[in-house]
Design a protein around this motif. Structure first.
Motif, mmCIF file in Angstrom:
data_model
loop_
_atom_site.group_PDB
_atom_site.id
_atom_site.type_symbol
_atom_site.label_atom_id
_atom_site.label_comp_id
_atom_site.label_asym_id
_atom_site.label_seq_id
_atom_site.Cartn_x
_atom_site.Cartn_y
_atom_site.Cartn_z
ATOM 1 N N ILE A 1 0.330 24.263 -17.672
ATOM 2 C CA ILE A 1 -0.154 24.051 -16.311
ATOM 3 C C ILE A 1 -0.891 25.321 -15.904
ATOM 4 C CG2 ILE A 1 0.537 23.833 -13.883
ATOM 5 C CD1 ILE A 1 2.988 22.255 -14.851
ATOM 6 N N SER A 2 -2.084 25.180 -15.335
ATOM 7 C CA SER A 2 -2.815 26.365 -14.885
ATOM 8 C C SER A 2 -3.602 26.075 -13.622
ATOM 9 C CB SER A 2 -3.749 26.894 -15.987
ATOM 10 O OG SER A 2 -4.716 25.936 -16.358
ATOM 11 N N LEU A 3 -3.863 27.149 -12.883
ATOM 12 C CA LEU A 3 -4.660 27.113 -11.658
ATOM 13 C C LEU A 3 -6.016 27.730 -11.960
ATOM 14 C CD1 LEU A 3 -1.930 28.535 -9.227
ATOM 15 C CD2 LEU A 3 -2.305 26.141 -9.879
ATOM 16 N N GLN A 4 -7.058 27.219 -11.338
ATOM 17 C CA GLN A 4 -8.413 27.540 -11.749
ATOM 18 C C GLN A 4 -9.116 28.508 -10.794
ATOM 19 O OE1 GLN A 4 -11.331 24.198 -11.861
ATOM 20 N NE2 GLN A 4 -11.191 24.459 -14.063
ATOM 21 N N SER A 5 -10.016 29.317 -11.358
ATOM 22 C CA SER A 5 -10.979 30.099 -10.562
ATOM 23 C C SER A 5 -12.378 29.729 -11.035
ATOM 24 C CB SER A 5 -10.731 31.601 -10.712
ATOM 25 O OG SER A 5 -10.966 32.054 -12.021
ATOM 26 N N GLU A 6 -13.189 29.225 -10.088
ATOM 27 C CA GLU A 6 -14.517 28.723 -10.458
ATOM 28 C C GLU A 6 -15.636 29.276 -9.568
ATOM 29 O OE1 GLU A 6 -14.572 24.612 -12.759
ATOM 30 O OE2 GLU A 6 -14.169 24.331 -10.618
ATOM 31 N N SER A 7 -15.381 30.361 -8.856
ATOM 32 C CA SER A 7 -16.380 31.109 -8.072
ATOM 33 C C SER A 7 -16.258 30.947 -6.567
ATOM 34 C CB SER A 7 -17.831 30.818 -8.498
ATOM 35 O OG SER A 7 -18.292 29.558 -8.063
ATOM 36 N N HIS A 8 -15.418 30.019 -6.069
ATOM 37 C CA HIS A 8 -15.187 29.944 -4.624
ATOM 38 C C HIS A 8 -13.755 30.371 -4.329
ATOM 39 C CE1 HIS A 8 -16.713 28.287 -0.675
ATOM 40 N NE2 HIS A 8 -15.487 28.716 -0.404
ATOM 41 N N PRO A 9 -13.551 31.275 -3.356
ATOM 42 C CA PRO A 9 -12.179 31.689 -3.035
ATOM 43 C C PRO A 9 -11.300 30.505 -2.657
ATOM 44 C CG PRO A 9 -13.767 33.153 -1.988
ATOM 45 C CD PRO A 9 -14.552 32.001 -2.557
ATOM 46 N N VAL A 10 -10.071 30.526 -3.168
ATOM 47 C CA VAL A 10 -9.111 29.448 -2.935
ATOM 48 C C VAL A 10 -7.719 30.061 -2.929
ATOM 49 C CG1 VAL A 10 -8.936 28.893 -5.405
ATOM 50 C CG2 VAL A 10 -8.406 27.127 -3.701
ATOM 51 N N GLU A 11 -6.783 29.405 -2.256
ATOM 52 C CA GLU A 11 -5.410 29.885 -2.194
ATOM 53 C C GLU A 11 -4.458 28.752 -2.562
ATOM 54 O OE1 GLU A 11 -4.743 31.492 1.695
ATOM 55 O OE2 GLU A 11 -6.153 33.152 1.410
ATOM 56 N N PHE A 12 -3.341 29.127 -3.198
ATOM 57 C CA PHE A 12 -2.301 28.177 -3.573
ATOM 58 C C PHE A 12 -0.953 28.706 -3.074
ATOM 59 C CE2 PHE A 12 -5.603 27.997 -6.844
ATOM 60 C CZ PHE A 12 -5.830 26.631 -6.971
ATOM 61 N N ARG A 13 -0.102 27.835 -2.605
ATOM 62 C CA ARG A 13 1.231 28.240 -2.159
ATOM 63 C C ARG A 13 2.215 27.081 -2.359
ATOM 64 N NH1 ARG A 13 0.843 28.197 4.539
ATOM 65 N NH2 ARG A 13 0.798 25.905 4.738
ATOM 66 N N ARG A 14 3.513 27.397 -2.146
ATOM 67 C CA ARG A 14 4.583 26.391 -2.224
ATOM 68 C C ARG A 14 4.474 25.554 -3.496
ATOM 69 N NH1 ARG A 14 4.370 24.580 4.217
ATOM 70 N NH2 ARG A 14 4.998 26.610 5.020
ATOM 71 N N ILE A 15 4.402 26.241 -4.630
ATOM 72 C CA ILE A 15 4.241 25.573 -5.928
ATOM 73 C C ILE A 15 5.626 25.255 -6.467
ATOM 74 C CG2 ILE A 15 3.227 25.753 -8.216
ATOM 75 C CD1 ILE A 15 1.414 27.995 -7.098
ATOM 76 N N MET A 16 5.926 23.975 -6.607
ATOM 77 C CA MET A 16 7.269 23.541 -7.019
ATOM 78 C C MET A 16 7.162 22.422 -8.045
ATOM 79 S SD MET A 16 9.370 23.483 -3.414
ATOM 80 C CE MET A 16 8.247 22.313 -2.642
ATOM 81 N N ILE A 17 8.221 22.267 -8.822
ATOM 82 C CA ILE A 17 8.254 21.236 -9.842
ATOM 83 C C ILE A 17 9.590 20.504 -9.803
ATOM 84 C CG2 ILE A 17 9.197 22.690 -11.697
ATOM 85 C CD1 ILE A 17 7.056 21.340 -13.540
ATOM 86 N N ARG A 18 9.542 19.214 -10.092
ATOM 87 C CA ARG A 18 10.757 18.389 -10.176
ATOM 88 C C ARG A 18 10.733 17.647 -11.506
ATOM 89 N NH1 ARG A 18 11.808 13.094 -8.720
ATOM 90 N NH2 ARG A 18 9.884 12.923 -7.506
ATOM 91 N N PRO A 19 11.696 17.902 -12.386
ATOM 92 C CA PRO A 19 11.715 17.211 -13.676
ATOM 93 C C PRO A 19 11.947 15.714 -13.494
ATOM 94 C CG PRO A 19 13.170 19.125 -13.687
ATOM 95 C CD PRO A 19 12.784 18.878 -12.264
ATOM 96 N N LEU A 20 11.400 14.912 -14.399
ATOM 97 C CA LEU A 20 11.630 13.463 -14.410
ATOM 98 C C LEU A 20 12.417 13.099 -15.666
ATOM 99 C CD1 LEU A 20 8.090 12.183 -13.328
ATOM 100 C CD2 LEU A 20 10.144 12.306 -11.929
#
Length: 266
Positions: A247-266
């Protein structure tokens, strides 16, 4: 593989760092939602590793990825005014297969000069990705399925949580989809608002994208595209199926922010 392989963190070293990060996250205690585990502690990039085109795995060129005010910020102040196609990805240390990933994102500020026109208010979350240490030094994007995140212009339609497929194909409505990007049915979301993204992933089967709790896209059978050289190098024989990955988060030239990153197993 291009680049200085010996300078890259080893798989064992990355796993050791991941183990320490997960121990730290466990000390945070219960999350607000039972069954969910945080992947981001809100304070550091522990458990995450950058890979930016043209640089070794682990080198966070220009401080592209950083943490402030409880969010992972993606910015380009250290790029001296030129993006130069230095696409980047921030990889979580643990591969996943059957899970629901939930996070919030927002676009802020202005795109860096010479960023591609299509990358204005454009980022993404990559799933079923290749291990970061297998990427070529000059590779643009990991082989993966991308949940493409788009911000809307002042006028006109521009859905978010679309699907793009670097080195992959999927099956949708019983048909093999080989085009690079397919739009979701999400509304256009404008401005700097926080948006909740949820991705339900069931191994080599179903994938569902949700925006602010509403389903906007579904498909299945993420698989390697044998026409793509990077994908072909990852295939074992003629097996196309991908049952999990990074799993990865991307940088493509426009500023962006990510928060509250959580996962729930199935």
């Amino acid at each position: 593989m291009a680049g200085n392989v010996s300078a890259m963190p080893s798989r064992l070293h990355l796993l050791a760092k991941c183990g320490l990060a997960l121990v730290g996250l466990s000390l945070l205690g219960a999350t607000p939602d039972p069954g969910w585990t945080p992947l981001f502690d809100g304070k550091s990039l522990d458990g995450w590793t950058p890979k930016i085109k043209g640089y070794a795995l682990g080198e966070n060129f220009g401080n592209t990825f950083r943490v402030k005010d409880g969010a992972i910020q993606v910015g380009y102040e250290g790029y001296e005014g030129k993006f130069n196609a230095r696409f980047g990805h921030l990889f979580h240390c643990t591969p996943q297969s059957n899970y629901v990933l939930r996070l919030e994102y927002r676009f802020v500020g202005e795109q860096i000069a010479d960023g591609p026109g299509w990358a204005w208010r454009n980022s993404g979350v990559m799933i079923h990705g290749q291990p970061p240490e297998t990427m070529r030094k000059d590779q643009d994007f990991p082989v993966s399925a991308e949940i493409q995140l788009l911000g809307g212009p002042e006028e006109g339609d521009r859905p978010t949580a679309n699907l793009c497929t670097p080195g992959t194909n999927v099956v949708m409505d019983g048909k093999l989809i080989t085009q690079h990007c397919t739009n979701s049915n999400s509304p256009t979301l404008r401005g700097d608002q926080w948006v909740q993204l949820e991705i339900e992933v069931r191994g080599s089967g179903l994938v569902i994208h949700r925006i602010n709790g509403a389903e906007v896209m579904r498909y299945e059978q993420v698989q390697y595209d044998p026409r793509d050289p990077d994908a072909k190098s990852l295939m074992k024989g003629d097996e196309l199926k991908i049952s999990g990955g990074s799993i990865s988060l991307q940088s493509e030239s426009h500023p962006v922010e990510f928060r509250r990153i959580m996962i729930r197993p199935l």
